[in-house]
Design an enzyme around this catalytic site. Structure first.
Site, PDB file in Angstrom:
ATOM      1  N   ASN A 106       0.959  -1.147   0.048  1.00  0.00           N
ATOM      2  CA  ASN A 106       0.118   0.029  -0.086  1.00  0.00           C
ATOM      3  C   ASN A 106       0.932   1.314  -0.078  1.00  0.00           C
ATOM      4  OD1 ASN A 106      -2.524   1.439   0.264  1.00  0.00           O
ATOM      5  ND2 ASN A 106      -2.024   1.744   2.370  1.00  0.00           N
ATOM      6  N   HIS A 108       0.732   5.213   1.359  1.00  0.00           N
ATOM      7  CA  HIS A 108       0.050   6.140   2.381  1.00  0.00           C
ATOM      8  C   HIS A 108       0.585   7.453   2.527  1.00  0.00           C
ATOM      9  CE1 HIS A 108      -2.624   6.778   5.717  1.00  0.00           C
ATOM     10  NE2 HIS A 108      -1.649   7.479   6.195  1.00  0.00           N
ATOM     11  N   SER A 135       4.554   6.940   2.317  1.00  0.00           N
ATOM     12  CA  SER A 135       5.251   5.558   2.799  1.00  0.00           C
ATOM     13  C   SER A 135       4.673   4.435   2.017  1.00  0.00           C
ATOM     14  CB  SER A 135       5.043   5.257   4.238  1.00  0.00           C
ATOM     15  OG  SER A 135       5.333   6.252   5.140  1.00  0.00           O
ATOM     16  N   ASP A 144      -2.761   0.522   8.149  1.00  0.00           N
ATOM     17  CA  ASP A 144      -1.819   1.403   7.867  1.00  0.00           C
ATOM     18  C   ASP A 144      -0.628   1.146   8.945  1.00  0.00           C
ATOM     19  OD1 ASP A 144      -3.216   2.728   5.920  1.00  0.00           O
ATOM     20  OD2 ASP A 144      -3.862   4.206   7.334  1.00  0.00           O
TER      21      ASP A 144
END
Ligand code: GAR
Length: 209
Positions: A106, A108, A135, A144
């Site tokens: 992912n 973020h 990040s 997260d």
């Protein structure tokens, strides 16, 4: 090759950066793009690049489990080595996250572990932070909260407006996400029990800067 499926919800500028990073030396193959929103501009970006697209609308499902099961069914047709969340704005179930353990990345828009969740640019400005950024991290069951692979750090300008900051973070995302995906595809980046590893070395909790 490294088969990749990308999940999006919106503009898909990170998807575009990934598409633009592909060349003959790059083992990444984007096999499909899946969106939970039919209007997502990223679907058009994928189609323009000749990539198969799917829409799975979360509203068509009774609960998160059945939505995620439908996602998994579409994704697994492509037997991806890696699933890339690129502005995918739905929280995934523990079952989904476990299914793709170690092959789910992912991006973020904050310097994790700071500012998990939404509205990250406003929160960084309101806190008076001098630095902000983005990040790339492995997804784990903690929202997260998975091990970071790489971060880009930006100095916040004096009186910088949220629009300018948002744009600069976006530009940084477009650099670090293709980089991390390429590391993964080359077998250099992986998730170990103790954290994210690059070239066999355990990365610091905040990843590479
Ligand atoms: C990006 O800024 C990404 O970091 C963020 O959504 C944006 C998507 O932009 N993701 C999250 O907030 C995840 N919680 P894009 O659709 O243009 O790639």
């Amino acid at each position: 090759p490294c088969n990749v499926v990308v999940l999006i919800s919106g503009s898909g500028s990170n998807l575009q950066a990934l598409i633009d990073s592909l060349d003959e030396e790059n083992p990444v193959r984007i096999r499909a793009v899946v969106s939970n929103r039919a209007e997502a501009l990223g679907l058009q970006r994928a189609q323009a690049a000749g990539i198969e697209t799917h829409v799975v609308q979360h509203r068509d499902f009774a609960d998160r489990e059945s939505f995620d099961a439908a996602l998994m069914e579409i994704i697994d047709v492509h037997q991806p080595q890696l699933v890339v969340l690129a502005g995918f704005m739905r929280i995934l179930t523990p079952g989904f996250v476990r299914h793709y353990q170690g092959r789910l990345l992912n991006i973020h828009p904050s310097l994790l572990p700071k500012y998990k969740g939404l509205d990250t640019h406003r929160r960084a400005l309101e806190a008076g932070d001098h630095e902000h950024g983005c990040s790339v991290h492995f997804v784990t069951e903690e929202l997260d909260g998975g091990p970071v692979a790489v971060q880009a750090v930006l100095r916040i300008g004096a009186d910088e407006e949220i629009g300018a900051l948002t744009e600069r973070v976006h530009a940084a995302e477009h650099i670090i996400y293709p980089l991390a995906v390429r590391w993964f595809a080359d077998g250099r980046l992986r998730l170990a029990e103790q954290g994210a590893m690059l070239d066999g070395d355990l990365l610091p909790p905040t990843g590479y800067l």
